[in-house]
Design a protein around this motif. Structure first.
Motif, PDB file in Angstrom:
ATOM      1  N   GLY A   1     -22.998  -5.850  17.531  1.00 10.49           N
ATOM      2  CA  GLY A   1     -22.675  -7.237  17.813  1.00 10.49           C
ATOM      3  C   GLY A   1     -23.776  -8.209  17.466  1.00 10.49           C
ATOM      4  N   SER A   2     -25.032  -7.741  17.519  1.00 10.75           N
ATOM      5  CA  SER A   2     -26.160  -8.620  17.241  1.00 10.75           C
ATOM      6  C   SER A   2     -27.371  -7.769  16.878  1.00 10.75           C
ATOM      7  CB  SER A   2     -26.492  -9.491  18.461  1.00 10.75           C
ATOM      8  OG  SER A   2     -27.158  -8.729  19.461  1.00 10.75           O
ATOM      9  N   TYR A   3     -28.475  -8.458  16.610  1.00 11.68           N
ATOM     10  CA  TYR A   3     -29.723  -7.768  16.266  1.00 11.68           C
ATOM     11  C   TYR A   3     -30.159  -6.799  17.357  1.00 11.68           C
ATOM     12  CZ  TYR A   3     -32.124 -10.813  19.588  1.00 11.68           C
ATOM     13  OH  TYR A   3     -32.529 -11.442  20.738  1.00 11.68           O
ATOM     14  N   ALA A   4     -29.748  -7.040  18.612  1.00 13.65           N
ATOM     15  CA  ALA A   4     -30.159  -6.179  19.722  1.00 13.65           C
ATOM     16  C   ALA A   4     -29.604  -4.768  19.592  1.00 13.65           C
ATOM     17  CB  ALA A   4     -29.718  -6.789  21.049  1.00 13.65           C
ATOM     18  N   ASP A   5     -28.591  -4.577  18.746  1.00 15.74           N
ATOM     19  CA  ASP A   5     -27.997  -3.255  18.570  1.00 15.74           C
ATOM     20  C   ASP A   5     -28.643  -2.467  17.434  1.00 15.74           C
ATOM     21  OD1 ASP A   5     -26.071  -3.615  20.622  1.00 15.74           O
ATOM     22  OD2 ASP A   5     -24.877  -4.851  19.265  1.00 15.74           O
ATOM     23  N   LEU A   6     -29.676  -3.038  16.801  1.00 17.92           N
ATOM     24  CA  LEU A   6     -30.343  -2.366  15.683  1.00 17.92           C
ATOM     25  C   LEU A   6     -31.772  -1.995  16.053  1.00 17.92           C
ATOM     26  CD1 LEU A   6     -29.182  -4.570  12.676  1.00 17.92           C
ATOM     27  CD2 LEU A   6     -28.069  -2.563  13.677  1.00 17.92           C
ATOM     28  N   GLU A   7     -32.278  -0.973  15.396  1.00 19.09           N
ATOM     29  CA  GLU A   7     -33.647  -0.513  15.635  1.00 19.09           C
ATOM     30  C   GLU A   7     -34.652  -1.492  15.015  1.00 19.09           C
ATOM     31  OE1 GLU A   7     -34.319   1.795  17.575  1.00 19.09           O
ATOM     32  OE2 GLU A   7     -32.667   3.249  17.589  1.00 19.09           O
ATOM     33  N   PRO A   8     -35.796  -1.661  15.672  1.00 18.15           N
ATOM     34  CA  PRO A   8     -36.809  -2.596  15.158  1.00 18.15           C
ATOM     35  C   PRO A   8     -37.270  -2.276  13.744  1.00 18.15           C
ATOM     36  CG  PRO A   8     -37.328  -1.942  17.412  1.00 18.15           C
ATOM     37  CD  PRO A   8     -36.184  -1.066  16.967  1.00 18.15           C
ATOM     38  N   GLU A   9     -37.265  -0.985  13.388  1.00 17.20           N
ATOM     39  CA  GLU A   9     -37.734  -0.600  12.055  1.00 17.20           C
ATOM     40  C   GLU A   9     -36.875  -1.195  10.949  1.00 17.20           C
ATOM     41  OE1 GLU A   9     -39.139   2.600  14.878  1.00 17.20           O
ATOM     42  OE2 GLU A   9     -37.334   1.383  14.604  1.00 17.20           O
ATOM     43  N   LEU A  10     -35.614  -1.478  11.226  1.00 22.88           N
ATOM     44  CA  LEU A  10     -34.768  -2.155  10.243  1.00 22.88           C
ATOM     45  C   LEU A  10     -34.895  -3.665  10.370  1.00 22.88           C
ATOM     46  CD1 LEU A  10     -32.585  -2.095   8.020  1.00 22.88           C
ATOM     47  CD2 LEU A  10     -30.888  -2.180   9.857  1.00 22.88           C
ATOM     48  N   LEU A  11     -34.900  -4.164  11.591  1.00 21.28           N
ATOM     49  CA  LEU A  11     -34.954  -5.609  11.813  1.00 21.28           C
ATOM     50  C   LEU A  11     -36.150  -6.242  11.108  1.00 21.28           C
ATOM     51  CD1 LEU A  11     -34.128  -5.751  15.631  1.00 21.28           C
ATOM     52  CD2 LEU A  11     -32.620  -6.413  13.761  1.00 21.28           C
ATOM     53  N   GLY A  12     -37.315  -5.656  11.315  1.00 19.21           N
ATOM     54  CA  GLY A  12     -38.526  -6.222  10.744  1.00 19.21           C
ATOM     55  C   GLY A  12     -38.527  -6.231   9.236  1.00 19.21           C
ATOM     56  N   ARG A  13     -37.967  -5.173   8.642  1.00 22.30           N
ATOM     57  CA  ARG A  13     -37.985  -5.082   7.183  1.00 22.30           C
ATOM     58  C   ARG A  13     -37.042  -6.097   6.545  1.00 22.30           C
ATOM     59  NH1 ARG A  13     -40.928  -2.624   9.436  1.00 22.30           N
ATOM     60  NH2 ARG A  13     -41.916  -4.659   9.134  1.00 22.30           N
ATOM     61  N   VAL A  14     -35.872  -6.309   7.123  1.00 20.94           N
ATOM     62  CA  VAL A  14     -34.954  -7.290   6.547  1.00 20.94           C
ATOM     63  C   VAL A  14     -35.530  -8.699   6.674  1.00 20.94           C
ATOM     64  CG1 VAL A  14     -32.647  -8.302   6.674  1.00 20.94           C
ATOM     65  CG2 VAL A  14     -32.934  -5.838   6.949  1.00 20.94           C
ATOM     66  N   GLU A  15     -36.102  -9.009   7.831  1.00 21.81           N
ATOM     67  CA  GLU A  15     -36.724 -10.325   8.009  1.00 21.81           C
ATOM     68  C   GLU A  15     -37.854 -10.525   6.997  1.00 21.81           C
ATOM     69  OE1 GLU A  15     -35.677 -12.636   9.947  1.00 21.81           O
ATOM     70  OE2 GLU A  15     -34.385 -11.629  11.409  1.00 21.81           O
ATOM     71  N   GLU A  16     -38.604  -9.467   6.741  1.00 20.25           N
ATOM     72  CA  GLU A  16     -39.700  -9.540   5.766  1.00 20.25           C
ATOM     73  C   GLU A  16     -39.170  -9.845   4.366  1.00 20.25           C
ATOM     74  OE1 GLU A  16     -43.467  -6.684   4.350  1.00 20.25           O
ATOM     75  OE2 GLU A  16     -42.033  -5.977   5.862  1.00 20.25           O
ATOM     76  N   LEU A  17     -38.065  -9.210   4.000  1.00 24.74           N
ATOM     77  CA  LEU A  17     -37.483  -9.455   2.681  1.00 24.74           C
ATOM     78  C   LEU A  17     -36.962 -10.878   2.553  1.00 24.74           C
ATOM     79  CD1 LEU A  17     -35.519  -6.143   2.000  1.00 24.74           C
ATOM     80  CD2 LEU A  17     -37.680  -6.877   0.991  1.00 24.74           C
ATOM     81  N   ILE A  18     -36.303 -11.385   3.598  1.00 22.65           N
ATOM     82  CA  ILE A  18     -35.792 -12.754   3.541  1.00 22.65           C
ATOM     83  C   ILE A  18     -36.943 -13.740   3.373  1.00 22.65           C
ATOM     84  CG2 ILE A  18     -34.592 -14.558   4.845  1.00 22.65           C
ATOM     85  CD1 ILE A  18     -32.873 -12.354   6.097  1.00 22.65           C
ATOM     86  N   ASP A  19     -38.012 -13.530   4.128  1.00 21.97           N
ATOM     87  CA  ASP A  19     -39.180 -14.410   3.996  1.00 21.97           C
ATOM     88  C   ASP A  19     -39.755 -14.340   2.586  1.00 21.97           C
ATOM     89  OD1 ASP A  19     -38.929 -15.156   6.629  1.00 21.97           O
ATOM     90  OD2 ASP A  19     -40.511 -13.831   7.368  1.00 21.97           O
ATOM     91  N   PHE A  20     -39.813 -13.146   2.002  1.00 26.03           N
ATOM     92  CA  PHE A  20     -40.415 -12.961   0.684  1.00 26.03           C
ATOM     93  C   PHE A  20     -39.613 -13.682  -0.395  1.00 26.03           C
ATOM     94  CE2 PHE A  20     -40.748 -10.495  -3.303  1.00 26.03           C
ATOM     95  CZ  PHE A  20     -42.123 -10.579  -3.522  1.00 26.03           C
ATOM     96  N   VAL A  21     -38.289 -13.500  -0.398  1.00 24.81           N
ATOM     97  CA  VAL A  21     -37.510 -14.068  -1.495  1.00 24.81           C
ATOM     98  C   VAL A  21     -37.267 -15.567  -1.330  1.00 24.81           C
ATOM     99  CG1 VAL A  21     -36.388 -11.860  -1.978  1.00 24.81           C
ATOM    100  CG2 VAL A  21     -35.260 -13.500  -0.445  1.00 24.81           C
ATOM    101  N   THR A  22     -37.517 -16.119  -0.148  1.00 26.24           N
ATOM    102  CA  THR A  22     -37.319 -17.558   0.062  1.00 26.24           C
ATOM    103  C   THR A  22     -38.623 -18.336   0.046  1.00 26.24           C
ATOM    104  OG1 THR A  22     -37.360 -17.265   2.485  1.00 26.24           O
ATOM    105  CG2 THR A  22     -35.206 -17.217   1.402  1.00 26.24           C
ATOM    106  N   ALA A  23     -39.749 -17.650  -0.082  1.00 25.56           N
ATOM    107  CA  ALA A  23     -41.038 -18.345  -0.113  1.00 25.56           C
ATOM    108  C   ALA A  23     -41.171 -19.156  -1.406  1.00 25.56           C
ATOM    109  CB  ALA A  23     -42.183 -17.344   0.008  1.00 25.56           C
ATOM    110  N   ALA A  24     -41.718 -20.344  -1.288  1.00 25.65           N
ATOM    111  CA  ALA A  24     -41.968 -21.159  -2.481  1.00 25.65           C
ATOM    112  C   ALA A  24     -43.109 -20.544  -3.276  1.00 25.65           C
ATOM    113  CB  ALA A  24     -42.308 -22.582  -2.072  1.00 25.65           C
TER     114      ALA A  24
END
Length: 273
Positions: free
Chosen positions: A246-269
């Motif tokens: 239902g939300s991020y709370a249902d996923l393991e931190p090892e996945l959450l952190g990596r996806v957030e890292e990728l979003i930050d990387f590809v959206t950085a100026a």
């Protein structure tokens, strides 16, 4: 002395009126009368609801008519409205502040690649809102064996970045050796330690105590299904698993952190790193 058996007859058919429909809002406490399992709603999709009891155990139930008891009375749970109400800003499934009346941004040249269709579906379910806000498209690779050639064909450069999410990215694995061959500063390859993205869903969300160990040489998904005693094929099992998220709370931190890292990387100026 006590009159007739209160459990006799069809409790799902009230004497008067109709069984009410109740939105399965988060934290609503209901009971499944067939099993006696009582818990709070932690997730709901169009076909099933996930309940969590006071011991932290979770189970998934279908949204059947008159399928639950609320304060001892039968109710039909329905999927809640998409736009929440109440105090405070609305949140997306990833936990970010939801943008009301969102119109998807024109897609960036930068992309995020994931290994397979299941990875893409899970990323879309949790981060789909965020990705549309940022204009990021997610594509899947069907494996990483040809990643160096895929990166070369993509042609990464400043302002056209590529983020790659890899399953089972651990020391000494095939995936780690492939990732090490990527040297472009405009490509970021990250991964989680799980054999398959199924394992990145917390077992409690699926209603199981743990993901079973699968012997070497046995196809992982089929081995998991057999060990859990599910009479499902892999696509049906995945729908069950995805429906429990239902939300991020249902996923393991090892996945959450990596996806957030990728979003930050590809959206950085360019030049922000």
């Amino acid at each position: 002395m006590y009159g007739r058996d209160v459990l006799a007859g069809n409790w799902r058919r009230p004497k008067k009126g109709q069984i009410p429909q109740v939105p399965a809002e988060r934290d609503l406490v209901v009971e499944d009368p067939d099993s006696g399992f009582c818990g709070a709603v932690v997730a709901c999709d169009k076909e099933a609801v996930t309940l969590e009891d006071r011991f932290g155990r979770r189970r998934v139930f279908p949204l059947t008519p008159a399928g639950f008891l609320l304060d001892g009375r039968p109710v039909t749970l329905v999927r809640p409205a998409a736009s929440p109400t109440g105090g405070g800003p609305a949140r997306s499934a990833s936990g970010s502040i939801a943008v009301q009346g969102l119109r998807a941004r024109v897609a960036r040249e930068s992309r995020i690649y994931v290994e397979g269709v299941h990875d893409a579906a899970l990323v879309e379910k949790i981060w789909g809102h965020d990705l549309r806000v940022e204009g990021v498209v997610v594509e899947y690779l069907e494996g990483v064996d040809d990643l160096p050639a895929i990166v070369a064909e993509f042609g990464p450069e400043p302002g056209r970045r590529l983020g790659v999410l890899v399953d089972h990215l651990v020391a000494g694995s095939k995936e780690s050796r492939i990732a090490a061959a990527i040297e472009s500063p405009d490509v970021l390859v990250v991964g989680h330690p799980y054999v398959d993205v199924w394992q990145a869903v917390k077992p409690a969300a699926v209603g199981i105590p743990a993901w079973p160990a699968v012997p070497r040489g046995t196809p992982w998904k089929e081995g998991v299904i057999a060990a859990l005693g599910w009479r499902l094929d892999p696509s049906e099992a995945w729908r069950r698993i995805l429906g429990s998220v239902g939300s991020y709370a249902d996923l393991e931190p090892e996945l959450l952190g990596r996806v957030e890292e990728l979003i930050d990387f590809v959206t950085a100026a360019p030049g922000d790193d």
